[in-house]
Design a protein around this motif. Structure first.
Motif, PDB file in Angstrom:
ATOM      1  N   GLY A 286      -2.263 -17.028  -9.706  1.00  0.00           N
ATOM      2  CA  GLY A 286      -2.475 -15.577  -9.139  1.00  0.00           C
ATOM      3  C   GLY A 286      -2.131 -15.342  -7.767  1.00  0.00           C
ATOM      4  N   ILE A 287      -2.302 -16.220  -6.816  1.00  0.00           N
ATOM      5  CA  ILE A 287      -1.634 -16.204  -5.503  1.00  0.00           C
ATOM      6  C   ILE A 287      -0.184 -15.888  -5.480  1.00  0.00           C
ATOM      7  CG2 ILE A 287      -1.174 -17.322  -3.367  1.00  0.00           C
ATOM      8  CD1 ILE A 287      -4.130 -18.553  -3.589  1.00  0.00           C
ATOM      9  N   VAL A 288       0.571 -16.809  -6.317  1.00  0.00           N
ATOM     10  CA  VAL A 288       2.103 -16.704  -6.330  1.00  0.00           C
ATOM     11  C   VAL A 288       2.256 -15.037  -6.824  1.00  0.00           C
ATOM     12  CG1 VAL A 288       4.167 -17.413  -7.577  1.00  0.00           C
ATOM     13  CG2 VAL A 288       2.239 -19.088  -6.564  1.00  0.00           C
ATOM     14  N   LEU A 289       1.652 -14.761  -7.895  1.00  0.00           N
ATOM     15  CA  LEU A 289       1.893 -13.257  -8.506  1.00  0.00           C
ATOM     16  C   LEU A 289       1.698 -12.309  -7.409  1.00  0.00           C
ATOM     17  CD1 LEU A 289       2.527 -11.472 -10.733  1.00  0.00           C
ATOM     18  CD2 LEU A 289       0.095 -11.600 -11.477  1.00  0.00           C
ATOM     19  N   VAL A 290       0.541 -12.283  -6.571  1.00  0.00           N
ATOM     20  CA  VAL A 290       0.354 -11.410  -5.577  1.00  0.00           C
ATOM     21  C   VAL A 290       1.269 -11.297  -4.569  1.00  0.00           C
ATOM     22  CG1 VAL A 290      -1.288 -10.842  -3.805  1.00  0.00           C
ATOM     23  CG2 VAL A 290      -2.223 -11.417  -6.237  1.00  0.00           C
ATOM     24  N   VAL A 291       1.750 -12.463  -3.916  1.00  0.00           N
ATOM     25  CA  VAL A 291       2.725 -12.686  -3.010  1.00  0.00           C
ATOM     26  C   VAL A 291       4.189 -12.311  -3.395  1.00  0.00           C
ATOM     27  CG1 VAL A 291       3.993 -14.316  -1.508  1.00  0.00           C
ATOM     28  CG2 VAL A 291       1.698 -14.434  -1.902  1.00  0.00           C
ATOM     29  N   LEU A 292       4.465 -12.655  -4.686  1.00  0.00           N
ATOM     30  CA  LEU A 292       5.993 -12.007  -5.363  1.00  0.00           C
ATOM     31  C   LEU A 292       5.814 -10.502  -5.447  1.00  0.00           C
ATOM     32  CD1 LEU A 292       8.439 -12.472  -6.514  1.00  0.00           C
ATOM     33  CD2 LEU A 292       7.302 -12.945  -8.774  1.00  0.00           C
ATOM     34  N   VAL A 293       4.727  -9.918  -5.710  1.00  0.00           N
ATOM     35  CA  VAL A 293       4.552  -8.454  -6.105  1.00  0.00           C
ATOM     36  C   VAL A 293       4.854  -7.870  -4.439  1.00  0.00           C
ATOM     37  CG1 VAL A 293       3.374  -6.479  -6.911  1.00  0.00           C
ATOM     38  CG2 VAL A 293       3.627  -8.441  -8.263  1.00  0.00           C
ATOM     39  N   LEU A 294       3.896  -8.396  -3.680  1.00  0.00           N
ATOM     40  CA  LEU A 294       3.713  -7.902  -2.281  1.00  0.00           C
ATOM     41  C   LEU A 294       4.790  -7.730  -1.621  1.00  0.00           C
ATOM     42  CD1 LEU A 294       1.881  -6.819  -0.241  1.00  0.00           C
ATOM     43  CD2 LEU A 294       1.429  -9.202   0.808  1.00  0.00           C
ATOM     44  N   VAL A 295       5.699  -8.773  -1.504  1.00  0.00           N
ATOM     45  CA  VAL A 295       7.178  -8.922  -0.931  1.00  0.00           C
ATOM     46  C   VAL A 295       8.000  -7.863  -1.425  1.00  0.00           C
ATOM     47  CG1 VAL A 295       6.704 -11.340  -0.103  1.00  0.00           C
ATOM     48  CG2 VAL A 295       7.797 -10.924  -2.025  1.00  0.00           C
ATOM     49  N   ILE A 296       8.046  -7.846  -2.903  1.00  0.00           N
ATOM     50  CA  ILE A 296       8.916  -6.755  -3.382  1.00  0.00           C
ATOM     51  C   ILE A 296       8.647  -5.324  -3.269  1.00  0.00           C
ATOM     52  CG2 ILE A 296       9.685  -5.613  -5.624  1.00  0.00           C
ATOM     53  CD1 ILE A 296       9.354  -8.716  -6.933  1.00  0.00           C
ATOM     54  N   ASN A 297       7.470  -5.157  -2.991  1.00  0.00           N
ATOM     55  CA  ASN A 297       6.763  -3.680  -2.871  1.00  0.00           C
ATOM     56  C   ASN A 297       7.364  -3.360  -1.105  1.00  0.00           C
ATOM     57  OD1 ASN A 297       5.881  -2.512  -5.086  1.00  0.00           O
ATOM     58  ND2 ASN A 297       4.133  -3.812  -4.955  1.00  0.00           N
ATOM     59  N   LEU A 298       7.078  -4.316  -0.367  1.00  0.00           N
ATOM     60  CA  LEU A 298       7.554  -4.285   1.086  1.00  0.00           C
ATOM     61  C   LEU A 298       8.935  -3.972   1.021  1.00  0.00           C
ATOM     62  CD1 LEU A 298       5.296  -6.974   2.792  1.00  0.00           C
ATOM     63  CD2 LEU A 298       4.856  -4.542   2.861  1.00  0.00           C
ATOM     64  N   LEU A 299       9.554  -4.671   0.561  1.00  0.00           N
ATOM     65  CA  LEU A 299      11.139  -4.432   0.512  1.00  0.00           C
ATOM     66  C   LEU A 299      11.372  -3.065   0.026  1.00  0.00           C
ATOM     67  CD1 LEU A 299      12.523  -7.881  -0.568  1.00  0.00           C
ATOM     68  CD2 LEU A 299      12.687  -7.051   1.682  1.00  0.00           C
ATOM     69  N   GLY A 300      10.668  -2.529  -0.934  1.00  0.00           N
ATOM     70  CA  GLY A 300      11.037  -1.256  -1.509  1.00  0.00           C
ATOM     71  C   GLY A 300      10.581  -0.380  -0.581  1.00  0.00           C
ATOM     72  N   ASP A 301       9.574  -0.336   0.190  1.00  0.00           N
ATOM     73  CA  ASP A 301       8.971   0.534   1.272  1.00  0.00           C
ATOM     74  C   ASP A 301      10.224   0.590   2.292  1.00  0.00           C
ATOM     75  OD1 ASP A 301       6.800   1.047  -0.130  1.00  0.00           O
ATOM     76  OD2 ASP A 301       5.535  -0.382   1.141  1.00  0.00           O
ATOM     77  N   TRP A 302      10.744  -0.664   2.574  1.00  0.00           N
ATOM     78  CA  TRP A 302      11.792  -0.655   3.934  1.00  0.00           C
ATOM     79  C   TRP A 302      13.126   0.224   3.156  1.00  0.00           C
ATOM     80  CZ3 TRP A 302      16.226  -3.487   2.753  1.00  0.00           C
ATOM     81  CH2 TRP A 302      17.240  -3.234   3.934  1.00  0.00           C
ATOM     82  N   MET A 303      13.386  -0.220   2.213  1.00  0.00           N
ATOM     83  CA  MET A 303      14.628   0.409   1.676  1.00  0.00           C
ATOM     84  C   MET A 303      14.252   2.051   1.326  1.00  0.00           C
ATOM     85  SD  MET A 303      16.651  -0.519  -2.091  1.00  0.00           S
ATOM     86  CE  MET A 303      16.882  -2.290  -1.317  1.00  0.00           C
ATOM     87  N   ARG A 304      13.313   2.416   1.013  1.00  0.00           N
ATOM     88  CA  ARG A 304      12.849   3.876   1.009  1.00  0.00           C
ATOM     89  C   ARG A 304      13.298   4.367   2.289  1.00  0.00           C
ATOM     90  NH1 ARG A 304       7.013   5.129   0.571  1.00  0.00           N
ATOM     91  NH2 ARG A 304       7.395   4.392   2.821  1.00  0.00           N
ATOM     92  N   ASP A 305      12.764   3.768   3.340  1.00  0.00           N
ATOM     93  CA  ASP A 305      12.617   4.424   4.718  1.00  0.00           C
ATOM     94  C   ASP A 305      14.198   4.421   5.095  1.00  0.00           C
ATOM     95  OD1 ASP A 305      10.209   4.700   4.624  1.00  0.00           O
ATOM     96  OD2 ASP A 305       9.649   2.732   5.830  1.00  0.00           O
TER      97      ASP A 305
END
Length: 314
Positions: A286-305
């Motif tokens: 569960g921790i691995v899943l949360v970390v994986l999804v979190l970093v992908i979303n953070l990269l998506g936010d950066w790319m959007r900006d």
């Protein structure tokens, strides 16, 4: 005089390194850390056959007598099982590595199918317009009125009942990619359509028509490249959503079977043991899943900006 001659590859690398996106990436510590964590998870998972201590697909390397051993730092652990073992006696570290690889593959393939369907429909709807545009957008509206999880549950439950559990488990990865991909295409279609409506009125499209280029070439070779920025942003977010959808469906028993571990099926298989003391079977994946999804979303936010000049502030 210096004898150094810059090669085309070096020149291309220099242009990439000095580009606006690379510059903003270097100045954004959140994006740098997120990319480092994502690359670590992705590389280690895809190298699982080389670096994993055991092969969870090989019955000869699994002993049911080794089931539910805790991680190495807990009392009663076995040193050869760093993160402990699951209820089937499989090494949890190896199973997580293989399961993460499977979850990422499903996410990427599902997003690839979403992108293909959504971009094709969006290009046709925006460029041709008229009744075709109205029909395709009404289909998109109908699709968006249903949640992805609800559509996937209905489709996978019916598929499992029609083909049987054995056949379903054998082709589960294809069913998951198909249902997640088909359920999310309107996100791409609506975005691409909006971009096409703006781009097709510009002079370079009129020039292409005057030169005699057909509609397909104009859409693919001229309009589509100018629509890539929002597509990249959507794709980053959709990969994370697809991984979550796969994990949710596997947790509900409609995804990957326990014999083919994904992060979702790992969390599901250990859920019955979490209150009996074997918390690591569910918590660590569960921790691995949360970390994986979190970093992908953070990269998506950066790319959007970065790709949106109105949002980027330097």
């Amino acid at each position: 005089m210096s004898s150094y001659i810059e090669t085309p590859n070096q020149s291309r690398l220099n242009r990439i390194w000095q580009s606006h996106m690379a510059y903003s990436f270097r100045r954004n510590p959140v994006a740098v850390v997120s990319m480092a964590v994502f690359l670590f998870i992705a590389v280690t998972s895809f190298l699982a056959p080389l670096i994993a201590p055991y092969n969870p697909y090989d019955p000869a390397q699994i002993d049911i007598m080794n089931s539910e051993y805790p991680p190495a730092w807990a009392e009663g652990a076995l040193p050869e099982f760093l993160l402990g073992t699951d209820d089937q006696g499989r090494d949890l570290l190896s199973t997580i590595l293989y399961g993460t690889r499977l979850s990422i593959i499903i996410g990427l393939c599902a997003v690839g199918l979403q992108a293909f369907l959504g971009i094709s429909i969006g290009l046709l709807a925006g460029y041709i317009g008229g009744r075709l545009d109205s029909l395709l957008m009404r289909l998109a509206d109908i699709q968006l009125s249903f949640s992805t999880l609800m559509v996937a549950i209905i489709f996978l439950a019916v598929t499992q009942a029609l083909f049987g559990s054995e056949t379903f488990n054998r082709y589960a990865i294809f069913f998951l990619v198909a249902v997640i991909g088909v359920a999310e295409w309107p996100q791409y279609a609506r975005t691409v359509r909006a971009t096409v409506l703006a781009e097709k009125k510009k002079e370079y499209v009129d020039s292409a028509r005057v030169l005699g280029f057909g509609p397909m070439r104009i859409m693919v070779r001229h309009i589509l490249p100018n629509s890539l920025s929002p597509i990249f942003v959507i794709s980053t977010v959709q990969v994370a959503n697809a991984i979550i959808s796969e994990a949710s469906l596997s947790f509900l028993g409609l995804g990957m079977p326990p014999s083919q571990p994904s992060l979702g099926s790992l969390i599901s298989s250990g859920f019955d043991y979490i209150f009996s003391g074997s918390w690591w079977i569910t918590v660590i994946p569960g921790i691995v899943l949360v970390v994986l999804v979190l970093v992908i979303n953070l990269l998506g936010d950066w790319m959007r900006d970065v790709l949106n000049p109105k949002l980027y502030k330097g």
